[in-house]
Motif scaffolding. Structure first.
Motif, PDB file in Angstrom:
ATOM      1  N   VAL A   1      -1.573  -3.212 -18.219  1.00  0.00           N
ATOM      2  CA  VAL A   1      -2.571  -2.177 -18.493  1.00  0.00           C
ATOM      3  C   VAL A   1      -3.824  -2.781 -19.118  1.00  0.00           C
ATOM      4  CG1 VAL A   1      -3.062  -0.080 -19.818  1.00  0.00           C
ATOM      5  CG2 VAL A   1      -0.824  -0.361 -18.745  1.00  0.00           C
ATOM      6  N   VAL A   2      -3.625  -3.629 -20.108  1.00  0.00           N
ATOM      7  CA  VAL A   2      -4.761  -4.255 -20.799  1.00  0.00           C
ATOM      8  C   VAL A   2      -5.549  -5.150 -19.843  1.00  0.00           C
ATOM      9  CG1 VAL A   2      -5.396  -5.888 -22.622  1.00  0.00           C
ATOM     10  CG2 VAL A   2      -3.690  -4.125 -23.077  1.00  0.00           C
ATOM     11  N   ALA A   3      -4.838  -5.890 -18.986  1.00  0.00           N
ATOM     12  CA  ALA A   3      -5.519  -6.773 -18.034  1.00  0.00           C
ATOM     13  C   ALA A   3      -6.368  -5.973 -17.049  1.00  0.00           C
ATOM     14  CB  ALA A   3      -4.494  -7.621 -17.282  1.00  0.00           C
ATOM     15  N   LEU A   4      -5.835  -4.871 -16.555  1.00  0.00           N
ATOM     16  CA  LEU A   4      -6.602  -4.017 -15.652  1.00  0.00           C
ATOM     17  C   LEU A   4      -7.839  -3.462 -16.348  1.00  0.00           C
ATOM     18  CD1 LEU A   4      -3.953  -1.979 -13.630  1.00  0.00           C
ATOM     19  CD2 LEU A   4      -5.984  -3.075 -12.674  1.00  0.00           C
ATOM     20  N   ALA A   5      -7.650  -2.949 -17.547  1.00  0.00           N
ATOM     21  CA  ALA A   5      -8.788  -2.395 -18.290  1.00  0.00           C
ATOM     22  C   ALA A   5      -9.825  -3.472 -18.568  1.00  0.00           C
ATOM     23  CB  ALA A   5      -8.302  -1.772 -19.598  1.00  0.00           C
ATOM     24  N   GLY A   6      -9.362  -4.699 -18.854  1.00  0.00           N
ATOM     25  CA  GLY A   6     -10.291  -5.789 -19.133  1.00  0.00           C
ATOM     26  C   GLY A   6     -11.155  -6.132 -17.944  1.00  0.00           C
ATOM     27  N   VAL A   7     -10.553  -6.204 -16.755  1.00  0.00           N
ATOM     28  CA  VAL A   7     -11.317  -6.509 -15.547  1.00  0.00           C
ATOM     29  C   VAL A   7     -12.312  -5.398 -15.229  1.00  0.00           C
ATOM     30  CG1 VAL A   7     -11.159  -6.806 -13.048  1.00  0.00           C
ATOM     31  CG2 VAL A   7      -9.580  -8.023 -14.541  1.00  0.00           C
ATOM     32  N   LEU A   8     -11.861  -4.148 -15.315  1.00  0.00           N
ATOM     33  CA  LEU A   8     -12.750  -3.024 -15.007  1.00  0.00           C
ATOM     34  C   LEU A   8     -13.906  -2.955 -15.992  1.00  0.00           C
ATOM     35  CD1 LEU A   8     -10.086  -0.303 -14.142  1.00  0.00           C
ATOM     36  CD2 LEU A   8     -11.555  -1.546 -12.547  1.00  0.00           C
ATOM     37  N   SER A   9     -13.630  -3.229 -17.258  1.00  0.00           N
ATOM     38  CA  SER A   9     -14.688  -3.216 -18.259  1.00  0.00           C
ATOM     39  C   SER A   9     -15.676  -4.349 -18.042  1.00  0.00           C
ATOM     40  CB  SER A   9     -14.066  -3.326 -19.659  1.00  0.00           C
ATOM     41  OG  SER A   9     -15.053  -3.328 -20.659  1.00  0.00           O
TER      42      SER A   9
ATOM     43  N   GLU B   1       5.324  -0.279 -11.469  1.00  0.00           N
ATOM     44  CA  GLU B   1       4.314  -0.292 -10.418  1.00  0.00           C
ATOM     45  C   GLU B   1       3.016   0.335 -10.925  1.00  0.00           C
ATOM     46  OE1 GLU B   1       7.010  -0.011  -6.329  1.00  0.00           O
ATOM     47  OE2 GLU B   1       5.727   1.679  -6.936  1.00  0.00           O
ATOM     48  N   PHE B   2       1.927  -0.359 -10.630  1.00  0.00           N
ATOM     49  CA  PHE B   2       0.585   0.128 -10.953  1.00  0.00           C
ATOM     50  C   PHE B   2      -0.077   0.520  -9.628  1.00  0.00           C
ATOM     51  CE2 PHE B   2       1.894  -2.385 -14.425  1.00  0.00           C
ATOM     52  CZ  PHE B   2       1.126  -2.100 -15.536  1.00  0.00           C
ATOM     53  N   ARG B   3      -0.414   1.790  -9.474  1.00  0.00           N
ATOM     54  CA  ARG B   3      -1.082   2.240  -8.256  1.00  0.00           C
ATOM     55  C   ARG B   3      -2.578   2.352  -8.523  1.00  0.00           C
ATOM     56  NH1 ARG B   3       3.034   6.379  -5.067  1.00  0.00           N
ATOM     57  NH2 ARG B   3       4.872   5.013  -5.266  1.00  0.00           N
ATOM     58  N   VAL B   4      -3.330   1.498  -7.829  1.00  0.00           N
ATOM     59  CA  VAL B   4      -4.771   1.380  -8.029  1.00  0.00           C
ATOM     60  C   VAL B   4      -5.483   1.885  -6.781  1.00  0.00           C
ATOM     61  CG1 VAL B   4      -6.647  -0.214  -8.595  1.00  0.00           C
ATOM     62  CG2 VAL B   4      -4.333  -0.679  -9.438  1.00  0.00           C
ATOM     63  N   PRO B   5      -6.463   2.792  -6.932  1.00  0.00           N
ATOM     64  CA  PRO B   5      -7.208   3.252  -5.745  1.00  0.00           C
ATOM     65  C   PRO B   5      -7.710   2.068  -4.927  1.00  0.00           C
ATOM     66  CG  PRO B   5      -7.806   4.570  -7.646  1.00  0.00           C
ATOM     67  CD  PRO B   5      -6.917   3.466  -8.161  1.00  0.00           C
ATOM     68  N   ALA B   6      -7.591   2.168  -3.601  1.00  0.00           N
ATOM     69  CA  ALA B   6      -7.858   1.030  -2.715  1.00  0.00           C
ATOM     70  C   ALA B   6      -9.264   0.459  -2.884  1.00  0.00           C
ATOM     71  CB  ALA B   6      -7.625   1.449  -1.262  1.00  0.00           C
ATOM     72  N   GLU B   7     -10.260   1.309  -3.002  1.00  0.00           N
ATOM     73  CA  GLU B   7     -11.628   0.810  -3.142  1.00  0.00           C
ATOM     74  C   GLU B   7     -11.796   0.045  -4.450  1.00  0.00           C
ATOM     75  OE1 GLU B   7     -16.254   2.484  -3.077  1.00  0.00           O
ATOM     76  OE2 GLU B   7     -14.582   3.823  -2.617  1.00  0.00           O
ATOM     77  N   MET B   8     -11.191   0.561  -5.512  1.00  0.00           N
ATOM     78  CA  MET B   8     -11.243  -0.137  -6.788  1.00  0.00           C
ATOM     79  C   MET B   8     -10.532  -1.477  -6.681  1.00  0.00           C
ATOM     80  SD  MET B   8      -9.564   0.955 -10.447  1.00  0.00           S
ATOM     81  CE  MET B   8     -10.150   2.646 -10.305  1.00  0.00           C
ATOM     82  N   ALA B   9      -9.408  -1.496  -6.016  1.00  0.00           N
ATOM     83  CA  ALA B   9      -8.639  -2.734  -5.864  1.00  0.00           C
ATOM     84  C   ALA B   9      -9.435  -3.797  -5.127  1.00  0.00           C
ATOM     85  CB  ALA B   9      -7.325  -2.440  -5.146  1.00  0.00           C
ATOM     86  N   GLN B  10     -10.236  -3.382  -4.139  1.00  0.00           N
ATOM     87  CA  GLN B  10     -11.068  -4.336  -3.418  1.00  0.00           C
ATOM     88  C   GLN B  10     -12.079  -4.993  -4.346  1.00  0.00           C
ATOM     89  OE1 GLN B  10     -12.806  -2.215  -0.134  1.00  0.00           O
ATOM     90  NE2 GLN B  10     -10.884  -2.086   1.021  1.00  0.00           N
TER      91      GLN B  10
ATOM     92  N   GLY C   1     -13.596   4.963 -11.228  1.00  0.00           N
ATOM     93  CA  GLY C   1     -13.231   4.843  -9.816  1.00  0.00           C
ATOM     94  C   GLY C   1     -11.977   5.605  -9.448  1.00  0.00           C
ATOM     95  N   GLY C   2     -11.445   6.406 -10.377  1.00  0.00           N
ATOM     96  CA  GLY C   2     -10.227   7.165 -10.114  1.00  0.00           C
ATOM     97  C   GLY C   2      -9.130   6.820 -11.104  1.00  0.00           C
ATOM     98  N   ASN C   3      -7.999   7.500 -10.976  1.00  0.00           N
ATOM     99  CA  ASN C   3      -6.879   7.284 -11.893  1.00  0.00           C
ATOM    100  C   ASN C   3      -5.993   6.132 -11.436  1.00  0.00           C
ATOM    101  OD1 ASN C   3      -7.774   9.446 -13.374  1.00  0.00           O
ATOM    102  ND2 ASN C   3      -6.234  10.883 -12.598  1.00  0.00           N
ATOM    103  N   ILE C   4      -5.495   5.375 -12.409  1.00  0.00           N
ATOM    104  CA  ILE C   4      -4.497   4.343 -12.171  1.00  0.00           C
ATOM    105  C   ILE C   4      -3.194   4.849 -12.784  1.00  0.00           C
ATOM    106  CG2 ILE C   4      -3.778   1.976 -12.671  1.00  0.00           C
ATOM    107  CD1 ILE C   4      -6.727   1.232 -12.845  1.00  0.00           C
TER     108      ILE C   4
ATOM    109  N   ARG D   1       0.845  -1.193   0.000  1.00  0.00           N
ATOM    110  CA  ARG D   1       0.000   0.000   0.000  1.00  0.00           C
ATOM    111  C   ARG D   1       0.879   1.240   0.000  1.00  0.00           C
ATOM    112  NH1 ARG D   1      -5.336  -1.102   1.749  1.00  0.00           N
ATOM    113  NH2 ARG D   1      -5.609  -3.258   2.439  1.00  0.00           N
ATOM    114  N   VAL D   2       0.470   2.222  -0.778  1.00  0.00           N
ATOM    115  CA  VAL D   2       1.121   3.534  -0.784  1.00  0.00           C
ATOM    116  C   VAL D   2       0.017   4.578  -0.714  1.00  0.00           C
ATOM    117  CG1 VAL D   2       2.548   5.173  -2.042  1.00  0.00           C
ATOM    118  CG2 VAL D   2       3.119   2.739  -2.097  1.00  0.00           C
ATOM    119  N   GLY D   3      -0.086   5.273   0.415  1.00  0.00           N
ATOM    120  CA  GLY D   3      -1.165   6.237   0.581  1.00  0.00           C
ATOM    121  C   GLY D   3      -2.510   5.540   0.488  1.00  0.00           C
ATOM    122  N   GLY D   4      -3.362   6.030  -0.406  1.00  0.00           N
ATOM    123  CA  GLY D   4      -4.679   5.435  -0.580  1.00  0.00           C
ATOM    124  C   GLY D   4      -4.749   4.470  -1.734  1.00  0.00           C
ATOM    125  N   SER D   5      -3.595   3.921  -2.136  1.00  0.00           N
ATOM    126  CA  SER D   5      -3.556   3.036  -3.302  1.00  0.00           C
ATOM    127  C   SER D   5      -2.952   1.681  -2.956  1.00  0.00           C
ATOM    128  CB  SER D   5      -2.739   3.668  -4.439  1.00  0.00           C
ATOM    129  OG  SER D   5      -3.309   4.874  -4.871  1.00  0.00           O
TER     130      SER D   5
END
Length: 275
Positions: free
Chosen positions: A193-201, A249-258, A236-239, A158-162
């Protein structure tokens, strides 16, 4: 792409295939006749002179192979088309449960009677569409697990809120020797990047268009030390993606990561296999 769009493409493909297949079938018939003439005449030197211009069509097996190669290309492209039409979100479905259908339409060394783009599409659609959502969710979740080399119980950074996800990348030794910093390959970053976008989509298909536009903005090349090298916006915010010599490193907002973690835990078969 939806079923209507796919049907329109298949209809155009069907028209072209019928014309070309008819031409190849005719050529095959002529080739068989030429082979028969050659056998009777002990070679073309004794064959009727009017057959001279058609000697190049002697090999009927080559024409038959052209027909089979055309059918194989059509089967492959129609399979991809079904995957695009059955996609949930931005990632096309990989149609992998087609072994029996391939055997049906492309038996060994020949093309089955009745083969056509429309017949193949309809068969693959009936086999794929009913479980498309479940299969797409599994494929996207597994691609995410592979991209970030995840395993159950892995420590969370964790780094800050990510939440921080990492991929390994390596500096190119050739460029390093002349004082330049460049990765031997930045493909792991792109796959992340593509994997993250795929899951969010998949989690929220209404984001698909937005995420596609963000992917179009991805840098042509990632270099070590470009921090942050790329940031893409989601609902859900910027990655942000930061690059280092041996990792990104990919920093993902904590709520989105959950939410991502819950989706992957539910649908990722690779995750369960590693448990």
């Amino acid at each position: 792409m939806n079923r209507t769009d796919a049907d329109a493409i298949v209809d155009r493909m069907q028209e072209m295939y019928q014309e070309l297949d008819a031409a190849l079938r005719s050529a095959e018939v002529v080739a068989v006749k030429m082979e028969a003439i050659s056998e009777v005449g002990a070679g073309f030197q004794h064959a009727p002179r009017h057959t001279n211009p058609f000697r190049y069509l002697r090999a009927s097996d080559k024409v038959a192979e052209q027909r089979r190669q055309l059918a194989k290309n059509i089967f492959r492209d129609v399979k991809e088309l079904v995957g695009e039409a059955c996609a949930i979100g931005s990632t096309p479905l990989v149609v992998d449960d087609e072994g029996l259908l391939r055997e049906k339409w492309l038996p060994e060394r020949r093309v089955a009677d009745g083969f056509s783009p429309r017949a193949v599409f309809d068969d693959l659609w009936r086999a794929t569409a009913p479980s498309a959502t479940e299969d797409a969710s599994r494929q996207v979740a597994n691609a995410f697990i592979r991209a970030f080399c995840l395993r159950p119980g892995k420590d969370v950074k964790r780094v800050g809120g990510s939440i921080v996800l990492e991929v390994r990348v390596y500096e190119c030794t050739i460029f390093k020797s002349v004082g330049q910093k460049q990765y031997s390959s930045d493909q792991p970053i792109r796959e992340g990047v593509v994997a993250l976008a795929g899951v969010l989509s998949m989690m929220d298909p209404s984001q698909t268009d937005r995420l596609s536009r963000e992917l179009d903005r991805m840098p042509r090349t990632f270099y070590p030390g470009g921090r942050p090298a790329f940031a893409f916006a989601t609902d859900g915010g910027n990655i942000t993606v930061s690059t280092f010599l041996g990792k990104a490193e990919f920093r993902v907002p904590a709520e989105m990561a959950q939410g991502i973690n819950a989706f992957v835990a539910e649908h990722g078969t690779t995750w369960r296999d590693a448990a």
